[in-house]
Scaffold this motif. Structure first.
Motif, PDB file in Angstrom:
ATOM      1  N   THR A  44      69.839 109.628  34.909  1.00 26.80           N
ATOM      2  CA  THR A  44      70.361 109.768  33.550  1.00 26.80           C
ATOM      3  C   THR A  44      71.062 108.472  33.144  1.00 26.80           C
ATOM      4  O   THR A  44      71.536 107.717  33.995  1.00 26.80           O
ATOM      5  N   CYS A  45      71.133 108.259  31.844  1.00 27.79           N
ATOM      6  CA  CYS A  45      71.823 107.078  31.319  1.00 27.79           C
ATOM      7  C   CYS A  45      73.332 107.276  31.525  1.00 27.79           C
ATOM      8  O   CYS A  45      73.869 108.318  31.163  1.00 27.79           O
ATOM      9  N   PRO A  46      74.037 106.263  32.093  1.00 27.74           N
ATOM     10  CA  PRO A  46      75.472 106.427  32.328  1.00 27.74           C
ATOM     11  C   PRO A  46      76.283 106.446  31.028  1.00 27.74           C
ATOM     12  O   PRO A  46      77.425 106.882  31.011  1.00 27.74           O
ATOM     13  N   LYS A  47      75.673 105.978  29.924  1.00 31.16           N
ATOM     14  CA  LYS A  47      76.420 105.910  28.671  1.00 31.16           C
ATOM     15  C   LYS A  47      76.290 107.182  27.832  1.00 31.16           C
ATOM     16  O   LYS A  47      77.249 107.608  27.212  1.00 31.16           O
ATOM     17  N   CYS A  48      75.075 107.772  27.802  1.00 27.39           N
ATOM     18  CA  CYS A  48      74.900 108.946  26.931  1.00 27.39           C
ATOM     19  C   CYS A  48      74.453 110.182  27.694  1.00 27.39           C
ATOM     20  O   CYS A  48      74.416 111.279  27.120  1.00 27.39           O
ATOM     21  N   GLY A  49      74.107 110.022  28.973  1.00 24.77           N
ATOM     22  CA  GLY A  49      73.743 111.190  29.777  1.00 24.77           C
ATOM     23  C   GLY A  49      72.312 111.659  29.584  1.00 24.77           C
ATOM     24  O   GLY A  49      71.906 112.672  30.159  1.00 24.77           O
ATOM     25  N   GLN A  82      65.915 103.028  32.026  1.00 25.21           N
ATOM     26  CA  GLN A  82      65.650 102.517  30.677  1.00 25.21           C
ATOM     27  C   GLN A  82      65.934 103.627  29.672  1.00 25.21           C
ATOM     28  O   GLN A  82      65.174 104.591  29.562  1.00 25.21           O
ATOM     29  N   CYS A  83      67.058 103.467  28.982  1.00 24.45           N
ATOM     30  CA  CYS A  83      67.450 104.474  27.987  1.00 24.45           C
ATOM     31  C   CYS A  83      66.907 104.035  26.628  1.00 24.45           C
ATOM     32  O   CYS A  83      66.964 102.856  26.283  1.00 24.45           O
ATOM     33  N   ALA A  84      66.392 105.005  25.868  1.00 25.73           N
ATOM     34  CA  ALA A  84      65.826 104.688  24.548  1.00 25.73           C
ATOM     35  C   ALA A  84      66.899 104.080  23.647  1.00 25.73           C
ATOM     36  O   ALA A  84      66.620 103.209  22.828  1.00 25.73           O
ATOM     37  N   GLU A  85      68.155 104.529  23.837  1.00 28.03           N
ATOM     38  CA  GLU A  85      69.220 104.046  22.959  1.00 28.03           C
ATOM     39  C   GLU A  85      69.961 102.836  23.551  1.00 28.03           C
ATOM     40  O   GLU A  85      70.332 101.906  22.842  1.00 28.03           O
ATOM     41  N   HIS A  86      70.197 102.834  24.864  1.00 28.26           N
ATOM     42  CA  HIS A  86      71.051 101.800  25.468  1.00 28.26           C
ATOM     43  C   HIS A  86      70.316 100.736  26.275  1.00 28.26           C
ATOM     44  O   HIS A  86      70.956  99.882  26.885  1.00 28.26           O
ATOM     45  N   GLY A  87      69.007 100.804  26.303  1.00 31.47           N
ATOM     46  CA  GLY A  87      68.249  99.790  27.020  1.00 31.47           C
ATOM     47  C   GLY A  87      68.329  99.978  28.520  1.00 31.47           C
ATOM     48  O   GLY A  87      68.540 101.090  29.014  1.00 31.47           O
TER      49      GLY A  87
HETATM   50 ZN   LIG Z   1      71.841 106.022  26.859  1.00 33.35          ZN
END
Ligand SMILES: [Zn+2]
Length: 186
Positions: A44-49, A82-87
């Motif tokens: 999971t993305c550490p910034k948005c989960g 690779q997060c769609a929002e945070h790269g």
């Molecule tokens: Zn994210």
């Protein structure tokens, strides 16, 4: 296998992480504990989960509390997602703060020692550079400030006093009851 289980327990490594290997260097007085995520662990993305696909892995190491007088290092090939929002971002590890080369328990040890001894003494005893100690202190201050924002005081008191007679003046802001204070030089 037994060594891995022992280190998993004393280092508090929890699922999905596991100890994959241990490298002992008696001459250097050092033990490297390799940790990895169990295969199939969901990222999971550490910034948005958000659930994200894996991108690559980067080798990182963190100094941990010594075990049996051995300098102990945690080593992991840290996944990046690779997060769609945070790269492309590194996943969060439960044992350390983002960007730190030390585990949270090691940083707590350094902070405890700084309450008891001078920076010079801590630097000498723990073989840490001043820069390393400064980074640890900055992160502790940041955590403290983040906690204070959660518990905003209802009343504050402001006082100004001389830091050393005839030298600097410091402004002390406190919550008026528990002595929580922060200061800035004037
Ligand atoms: Zn994210």
């Amino acid at each position: 296998m037994r060594d891995k289980e022992l280190y998993r327990q004393i280092l508090g490594i929890q699922t999905p992480w596991e100890v994959s290997d241990i490298e002992l260097d008696i001459k250097a007085g050092e033990v490297k504990v390799y940790v990895e995520q169990k295969s199939g662990a969901k990222q999971t993305c550490p910034k948005c989960g958000a659930r994200c696909p894996g991108y690559d892995k980067r080798r990182r190491q963190w100094r941990h509390l010594d075990t049996c007088q051995l300098k102990t290092l945690l080593v992991a090939d840290l996944p990046r997602v690779q997060c769609a929002e945070h790269g492309v971002v590194s996943v969060h590890v439960p044992w350390a703060e983002l960007g730190s080369g030390y585990t949270a328990l090691y940083e707590a040890l350094v902070i405890d020692w700084l309450h008891e001894a001078s920076i010079q003494a801590v630097s000498r005893q723990l073989s840490l550079s001043w820069n390393a100690i400064d980074g640890i202190m900055q992160r502790a201050v940041k955590r403290g400030l983040a906690r204070r924002q959660v518990e905003s005081p209802k009343r504050i008191g402001v006082d100004e006093t001389s830091f050393r007679k005839g030298h600097d003046y410091v402004t002390i802001v406190s919550d008026g009851k528990e002595g929580a204070a922060c200061g800035g030089r004037a």
